[in-house]
Enzyme design. Sequence first.
Site, PDB file in Angstrom:
ATOM      1  N   SER A 266     -17.287 -42.166  47.151  1.00  0.00           N
ATOM      2  CA  SER A 266     -18.639 -41.989  46.655  1.00  0.00           C
ATOM      3  C   SER A 266     -18.757 -40.775  45.759  1.00  0.00           C
ATOM      4  O   SER A 266     -17.869 -39.917  45.709  1.00  0.00           O
ATOM      5  CB  SER A 266     -19.614 -41.880  47.825  1.00  0.00           C
ATOM      6  OG  SER A 266     -19.428 -40.645  48.479  1.00  0.00           O
ATOM      7  N   LYS A 267     -19.855 -40.768  45.045  1.00  0.00           N
ATOM      8  CA  LYS A 267     -20.227 -39.719  44.101  1.00  0.00           C
ATOM      9  C   LYS A 267     -19.684 -38.320  44.403  1.00  0.00           C
ATOM     10  O   LYS A 267     -19.077 -37.692  43.572  1.00  0.00           O
ATOM     11  CB  LYS A 267     -21.748 -39.603  44.132  1.00  0.00           C
ATOM     12  CG  LYS A 267     -22.459 -40.080  42.896  1.00  0.00           C
ATOM     13  CD  LYS A 267     -23.918 -39.682  43.024  1.00  0.00           C
ATOM     14  CE  LYS A 267     -24.739 -40.198  41.862  1.00  0.00           C
ATOM     15  NZ  LYS A 267     -26.155 -39.820  41.984  1.00  0.00           N
ATOM     16  N   ARG A 268     -19.981 -37.850  45.604  1.00  0.00           N
ATOM     17  CA  ARG A 268     -19.725 -36.439  45.878  1.00  0.00           C
ATOM     18  C   ARG A 268     -18.319 -36.125  46.395  1.00  0.00           C
ATOM     19  O   ARG A 268     -17.973 -34.968  46.532  1.00  0.00           O
ATOM     20  CB  ARG A 268     -20.773 -35.909  46.849  1.00  0.00           C
ATOM     21  CG  ARG A 268     -22.072 -35.701  46.135  1.00  0.00           C
ATOM     22  CD  ARG A 268     -23.126 -35.044  46.950  1.00  0.00           C
ATOM     23  NE  ARG A 268     -24.322 -34.937  46.128  1.00  0.00           N
ATOM     24  CZ  ARG A 268     -25.087 -35.960  45.798  1.00  0.00           C
ATOM     25  NH1 ARG A 268     -24.794 -37.165  46.250  1.00  0.00           N
ATOM     26  NH2 ARG A 268     -26.137 -35.810  45.017  1.00  0.00           N
ATOM     27  N   ASP A 269     -17.539 -37.147  46.684  1.00  0.00           N
ATOM     28  CA  ASP A 269     -16.191 -36.894  47.187  1.00  0.00           C
ATOM     29  C   ASP A 269     -15.389 -36.048  46.217  1.00  0.00           C
ATOM     30  O   ASP A 269     -14.592 -35.208  46.614  1.00  0.00           O
ATOM     31  CB  ASP A 269     -15.444 -38.213  47.418  1.00  0.00           C
ATOM     32  CG  ASP A 269     -16.055 -38.989  48.566  1.00  0.00           C
ATOM     33  OD1 ASP A 269     -16.562 -38.342  49.494  1.00  0.00           O
ATOM     34  OD2 ASP A 269     -16.048 -40.220  48.521  1.00  0.00           O
ATOM     35  N   PHE A 278     -15.810 -40.093  38.261  1.00  0.00           N
ATOM     36  CA  PHE A 278     -16.357 -40.816  37.114  1.00  0.00           C
ATOM     37  C   PHE A 278     -15.427 -40.717  35.907  1.00  0.00           C
ATOM     38  O   PHE A 278     -14.713 -39.729  35.754  1.00  0.00           O
ATOM     39  CB  PHE A 278     -17.723 -40.238  36.753  1.00  0.00           C
ATOM     40  CG  PHE A 278     -18.703 -40.337  37.895  1.00  0.00           C
ATOM     41  CD1 PHE A 278     -19.271 -41.559  38.234  1.00  0.00           C
ATOM     42  CD2 PHE A 278     -19.026 -39.226  38.649  1.00  0.00           C
ATOM     43  CE1 PHE A 278     -20.152 -41.660  39.294  1.00  0.00           C
ATOM     44  CE2 PHE A 278     -19.913 -39.319  39.719  1.00  0.00           C
ATOM     45  CZ  PHE A 278     -20.479 -40.549  40.040  1.00  0.00           C
TER      46      PHE A 278
END
Length: 511
Positions: A266-269, A278
């Site tokens: 997820s995003k914050r990993d 990303f």
Amino acid sequence: MNNSKVRVRFAPSPTGPLHMGGVRTALFNYLFAKKLGGEFILRIEDTDQTRFVPGAEEYIIESLNWCGLNPVEGPGIGGEFGPYRQSERKEIYKKYADQLVESGWAYIAFDTPEEIENLRKKAESNKETFSYGIGTRENLNNSLKLSSKEVQQKTEAGENYVIRFKMPEDLDVTEEDLIRGQVTFNTTKSLDDKVLFKSDGMPTYHLANVVDDHLMKITHVIRGEEWLPSMPLHVLLYRALGWEETRPRFAHLPLILKPVGKGKLSKRDGDKMGFPVFPLKWNDPETGESFHGYREDGYFPEAFINLLALLGWNPGTEQEFFSVDELSEIFSLERVVKSGSRFDPEKAKWFNKHYFQQKSVEDLTQLFKPILKEKGVVATDEKIQKVVAEIKERCEFVNDLWDQSSYFFESPKEYDAQTVKKRWKEDTGAQLDEITTVFDSVSTWKADSIKESFSAFMNEKGWGFGAIMNPLRLCLVGGNMGPDLFLICEILGKEETISRIKTAIEKIAKL
RNA sequence: GGCCCGUUCGUCUAGCGGUUAGGACGCCAGAUUUUCAUUCUGGUAGCAGGGGUUCGAUUCCCCUACGGGCUACCA
């Protein structure tokens, strides 16, 4: 089913930046199409107006572009099946929703979100789960229960309603997933009456997806595993719409999991563990948060694609490096792994290192120049190239070039304390001072001749090489790193070399 | 909770009834490099557990455990 030309689509929703899992889905679609001589198209699924994020669509397109995964049809590109943004296809869907109501495959429901929420809470307090569908729908506020007159009155009064799929009872829906094989779902056991058409006049994913895939002549739906549970609904929708003969086949890709811990990536990993999630850097317009991107972190798109391809797929051989073209030749869904794969940032770096080493010194020099400019360094291309040639093999990212070579462009600001302690003896300063005299007398300032003069002097004096070479290196680079010492001398130039030694002797004496 | 999918070294994976279970990343060691890194060589480590089927199971079936996904008028 469908025998016509292979057409696949990548269908992200613009609710934020595309993450690497999404890029991999796009990649596999792209490769599948290429391999079979088919077409890869992009469709933006923006049916949820509440989750629209400005810039997300542009981000998606730029990401695909950076990766070289260019669709032949899509928003901004055009194509005979456009528009390719679902919000611009709004009028298309209502017709099909109505058709389903007429044929009895769907019905109109007036229950408000609040009412449903209450039912859900009530069920929860009894440790049960509320599901709108078989078993409950006959008692709810919908056209199944209401008379047609009541329904008419309500709709004419402008009351909000949704259109729900009427799930057939106790039906086993079996479908051959291209990756997983036969998968069976029982409608009564596991499927509810999904909303197909929302009260705001927009279709839900399920309807829009099926309608568009049909209209756009999509032959294969390759998407993430999170969609597997809705496959039976989609299969039934094709049946209900009378499109079974031409409907696409399905393939559900395994998910990319967190490097450590539980769940999907997820995003914050990334920020937690120091790797990008990303493809491109993303600044969240709402929260102001900023997320790393592979591109900005110095990954080459070839490396990014390569590492993504081997996450959940393998060629069945021991080859690990592939260009997109090579992948297009050999990709097959049969070789996609069924289980989710943990992402390994270390291996990602290793891939980049490989592509970095493949680059020519000339190319790397060009990539290095902007960084040098940013650091305020003025140097000739000739010198930069010489430096790059020396340090290339020690780097895995373009950004490493500076860390490995700054001492070529500016004199050391400090001297590594550990090395000083270990290598700097009482008479080192005096010895090095004599070395400067030797260097000063070298006529041809080339690594070979410097080394020759140096060695001759050392032998004459009977000094140990180790006792001098290490402190000498310390004076010139500030630590115990770097390529061959005499090459460093050569690139630095005679004057600079001698001046650095003298400065160091002075400074270290004061420590 | 319910439904579905999955489970081979720490990680990514090969294997499709009989293999010394192979490779890669990481890690460790040695060699080269009068430094560091690179490079090379070698090493470490795995079939979740239990039942079947079979002459023989990592491989086929069942159960358990564990992991994952879904369970919205989100995609």
